[in-house]
Design a protein around this motif. Sequence first.
Motif, PDB file in Angstrom:
ATOM      1  N   ILE A 263      32.211  76.878  23.170  1.00 50.70           N
ATOM      2  CA  ILE A 263      33.403  77.838  22.770  1.00 50.70           C
ATOM      3  C   ILE A 263      34.750  77.385  22.573  1.00 50.70           C
ATOM      4  O   ILE A 263      35.592  78.153  22.384  1.00 50.70           O
ATOM      5  N   ARG A 479      27.950  85.818  26.068  1.00 52.03           N
ATOM      6  CA  ARG A 479      27.389  84.821  26.707  1.00 52.03           C
ATOM      7  C   ARG A 479      26.498  85.242  27.731  1.00 52.03           C
ATOM      8  O   ARG A 479      25.884  84.561  28.547  1.00 52.03           O
ATOM      9  N   ASP A 579      32.660  79.212  36.845  1.00 51.42           N
ATOM     10  CA  ASP A 579      31.545  79.212  35.872  1.00 51.42           C
ATOM     11  C   ASP A 579      30.381  79.286  36.633  1.00 51.42           C
ATOM     12  O   ASP A 579      29.685  78.331  37.041  1.00 51.42           O
ATOM     13  N   ASN A 601      28.428  82.250  32.906  1.00 50.08           N
ATOM     14  CA  ASN A 601      28.192  81.312  31.735  1.00 50.08           C
ATOM     15  C   ASN A 601      29.863  81.396  31.046  1.00 50.08           C
ATOM     16  O   ASN A 601      29.621  81.353  29.658  1.00 50.08           O
ATOM     17  N   GLY A 604      29.627  79.022  28.083  1.00 51.80           N
ATOM     18  CA  GLY A 604      28.722  78.993  27.265  1.00 51.80           C
ATOM     19  C   GLY A 604      27.796  77.661  27.576  1.00 51.80           C
ATOM     20  O   GLY A 604      27.033  77.276  26.458  1.00 51.80           O
ATOM     21  N   VAL A 608      22.214  81.867  27.808  1.00 51.33           N
ATOM     22  CA  VAL A 608      22.656  83.258  28.098  1.00 51.33           C
ATOM     23  C   VAL A 608      22.626  83.282  29.825  1.00 51.33           C
ATOM     24  O   VAL A 608      21.720  82.731  30.423  1.00 51.33           O
TER      25      VAL A 608
END
Length: 823
Positions: A263, A479, A579, A601, A604, A608
């Motif tokens: 991203i 995401r 994350d 996530n 990304g 998913v």
Amino acid sequence: MSFIAHVRKDDDQQWLVDHLRGVGEKSSANASKVGLGAQGDLIGLLHDLGKYSQAFQNYIKSAAGLLNQDEDEEYVDADRLRGTIDHSTAGAQLIWRELEKRGEMGKLVGEMLALCVASHHSGLIDCLTVDGVDNFSRRMKKLAERTHIDEALAVADTEILTRANTYFAATPLIENVASKLKAIATSSSAAGSATIVQQQIGLLTRFLFSCLIDADRVDSADFETPRSARNRMHGRYETWAVLIARLESHLSLFATREKRHPIDELRVDISRHCLDAASRPRGIYRLTVPTGGGKTLASLRFALHHIRAHKMDRVIYVIPFTSIIDQNAKIVRGILEPADDPKSRGRIVLEHHGNLTSEQQGWREKMLTENWDAPVIYTTMVQLLESLFGAGTRGARRMHQLANAVIIFDEIQTLPINCVHMFNNAMNFLVEQCGSTVLLCTATQPLLDKVDKTKGAIHVPEGNELMPDVNELFRQLKRVDVAYEHKPGGRTNNEIAALAAGETKRVGSCLVIVNTKRSARELYDLSKTDEHIAVAHLSTSMCPAHRKRILRFVGRCLRWNVPIICFSTQLIEAGVDVDFGSVIRFMAGLDSIAQAAGRCNRHGLRAVGKVFVVNPQDENLDRLDAIRAGCEKTLRVFSDFDQDPAKYGHDRIGVEAMTWYYKNYFFDRASQMGYPVSATLIGRDDTLLNMLSANSNATHEFAARNAGKSQLHLRQSFMAAAKAFKAIDAPTRGIIVPYGKQGKKIIADLCGAFEVEKQFALLKRAQQYTVNVFPHQLKKLEEAGAVHGIQNDVPILHLDSRYYSREYGLSTEPVSLMENLTS
């Protein structure tokens, strides 16, 4: 005869004429931001007029040892007289005496200026008390022998009276304020509402009060310790061109390097849109970007370029949690205060987390209280609201720094629901009357412009969203999938801990976000015995340095693929850059769930991420009304989603779902947006919005008692409202804690530092070792003898080491006992 304003410990004296002149000049400079420099100068010149009295001169000379008890007949018992000699009313009476003769507008301006002078020690006083007593007139009619006005006028320095009389004779003194009041009444945000107009007139009065208070505190403190002026920048900041060059250099490296995350390209695009918008006019803007979209540096880019384009003064970042201040300020400091430029270190980015000093302030506390004199400020929503609505003088002195500034609200959805109307009116005032720009940043925009416009809706003009297509941006940055794992009767802590362990084994990491500190701790205790999984615990009972260490540990585990579960309160869900492979969120408002999803996530890296929303069995939300109300509205959204997912773009936390959530949430809680106060606090049911505007209840009480008597133009119960605001929101007090070697060293150094310059520097470092506690917690700690002042004459508190846990942070019980019980 030379009249004394202050005497410092080396017996040097500040002459009263110098103090009045200095405060006038500083107050004028502050008030010039809104075109009222003359008014600022006048209230500065006259604020301490009563110090010309013989009573005050005898008091201060006796207190300083300049009069001898045995030899001087003027000697008085200074300790007994401390705080009893009125030296603030005389200047207020002179202003009122001169301006009430100048028609109705003269009376209104007289009320505003006299109120500032009369209130400069206590905080803004009530014009009308809550029970309808004309408190302002009572103060203006105080007997001359008690205010010493006639005596002061007879002996005051000619320079002071000449300058004051010049202002009284000039028409701009009234006309400039009248012009400002007309601008308020005809502004696009006023909507013909007397409530809004009256609140904004009150805000203008508080603004002038802020100009005076800060000028007085700075002038007094700089006399007391002449070297202290070296710690102040007085607006002499690094140029915006230099700061922009540093930021653009950093961003160019990011834009040209190989993108580490899928991203990153979108983040570059978001930043570019913010740059493109920076040349637009001052106003209120939105930046609606999903979590992980790079809002921190994108909004900074907008702010710095916008400030240079419009010749503004500073950036003020307003953030809900100190945990985000720690992270974001560190990032921005690393860019704007480069290591190869030692002159910049500590001179550009200021973090102001909370209040370490008490409201009852001597000269030393006045020096140590932060007044936001820096180009980039990071502060909390609590501190900003205190500057606008709080009691006393400590917070109010900062309000003038909100003028001619870019004010960025990160995670604006965390604004307390009861402050909505007062906040909206204040933001409109700062933009329309004070030349500021407001940027509302979040992934979950509350509908602040859709609330009752007669009470106060924020004015966001059409087209003032910085992102051209918010819906498309959300689709591109989707995401995670959100699953509502409802269980009749709720899940037990053991079941939730087991779910977290299972997710960690499945995807390598799991974040569990809860609503209460108790839940975080109990789940942590249940899970920390698993030797195959690292476990972390986070809450606001930990000082920032402690939380940073935990977050560094969490970050290392995530980078090195060490299985980890982190149990945290809401502090982690807004803006903290972590994350996780999976997130479990206790049922809450949909905005909180969306923010929690932003920790899953985030970059990304996975196809998913999975976010589980669970209903816990053992959770007490009785005292958490906002969370409970948010849960109810979220359940309504989830139920509707299950019936027609396409209606919401198949996204439980998408733009459509969030808009529907806020419509229901705000509609059902509209009655709370004016800040209701109960009879137990002020003697009758009312709202702070009313008390700070038309004050209709007090006005009716006055009319009933005084048939046919004319009313004041200013009718606000300023002091009663401010005290109620503090009482309801339970303002916190900062306590320095002995966390680690550095925390202990800072406490030891503060206890041994008697020079205010050293204390000033140490307190900036101490912010990282401070925990904010509520009044009931502070009382318990005081009763246990667990808090102590750093010195007898400096009421800054530090914590006994027995009350700070390496696992849980500050405790109101001795840690050794608790850790033995839970080990």
